[in-house]
Design a protein around this motif. Structure first.
Motif, PDB file in Angstrom:
ATOM      1  N   THR A  15       0.832  -1.209   0.000  1.00 27.61           N
ATOM      2  CA  THR A  15       0.000   0.000   0.000  1.00 27.61           C
ATOM      3  C   THR A  15       0.862   1.253   0.000  1.00 27.61           C
ATOM      4  O   THR A  15       0.619   2.188  -0.767  1.00 27.61           O
ATOM      5  CB  THR A  15      -0.942   0.006   1.222  1.00 27.61           C
ATOM      6  OG1 THR A  15      -1.753  -1.166   1.169  1.00 27.61           O
ATOM      7  CG2 THR A  15      -1.819   1.233   1.229  1.00 27.61           C
ATOM      8  N   CYS A  45     -11.825   5.669   4.428  1.00 24.80           N
ATOM      9  CA  CYS A  45     -11.204   4.352   4.621  1.00 24.80           C
ATOM     10  C   CYS A  45     -11.017   4.029   6.096  1.00 24.80           C
ATOM     11  O   CYS A  45     -11.290   2.900   6.531  1.00 24.80           O
ATOM     12  CB  CYS A  45      -9.861   4.289   3.895  1.00 24.80           C
ATOM     13  SG  CYS A  45     -10.002   4.137   2.120  1.00 24.80           S
ATOM     14  N   LEU A  61      -7.957  -1.310   4.897  1.00 31.59           N
ATOM     15  CA  LEU A  61      -8.634  -0.008   4.867  1.00 31.59           C
ATOM     16  C   LEU A  61      -7.953   0.989   5.801  1.00 31.59           C
ATOM     17  O   LEU A  61      -7.784   2.159   5.462  1.00 31.59           O
ATOM     18  CB  LEU A  61     -10.109  -0.157   5.235  1.00 31.59           C
ATOM     19  CG  LEU A  61     -11.011  -0.771   4.179  1.00 31.59           C
ATOM     20  CD1 LEU A  61     -12.393  -1.050   4.757  1.00 31.59           C
ATOM     21  CD2 LEU A  61     -11.101   0.120   2.956  1.00 31.59           C
ATOM     22  N   GLY A  65      -6.147   4.213   4.362  1.00 32.43           N
ATOM     23  CA  GLY A  65      -6.608   5.522   4.826  1.00 32.43           C
ATOM     24  C   GLY A  65      -5.483   6.332   5.453  1.00 32.43           C
ATOM     25  O   GLY A  65      -5.349   7.529   5.196  1.00 32.43           O
TER      26      GLY A  65
END
Length: 94
Positions: A15, A45, A61, A65
């Motif tokens: 990510t 998120c 998430l 986020g």
């Protein structure tokens, strides 16, 4: 054996790796104006992570986020890097 921690670590690594070029491309094409979009993505998120029961999806998430929120600062740092000449400036943007 419990692979949950390793899988979450891998998701986190990927990510963050995805957000790096997103920030560079965002600054190149649109400057720092989309910081509000990063803020909305980050908040949505993180809030979504609170309500998802699946550990992996909730972790993803939350990390996504947090990376979006971190990207706001990086967007402005990227602007300074471009001003210093470390990254190319988009000639089509004033």
């Amino acid at each position: 054996m419990n692979f949950t921690g390793i899988i979450i670590a891998l998701m986190t690594f990927l990510t963050i790796g995805i957000w790096h070029p997103i920030v560079i491309k965002t600054e190149y094409y649109w400057g720092t104006r989309p910081w509000v979009v990063y803020l909305l993505i980050g908040i949505l998120c993180i809030c979504g992570a609170l309500f998802v029961e699946n550990t992996y999806l909730s972790s993803f998430l939350g990390v996504f986020g947090a990376s979006a929120l971190w990207g706001i600062g990086e967007l402005f740092h990227q602007k300074r890097r471009v001003e210093k000449g470390w990254f190319p400036k988009n000639p089509k943007r004033a």
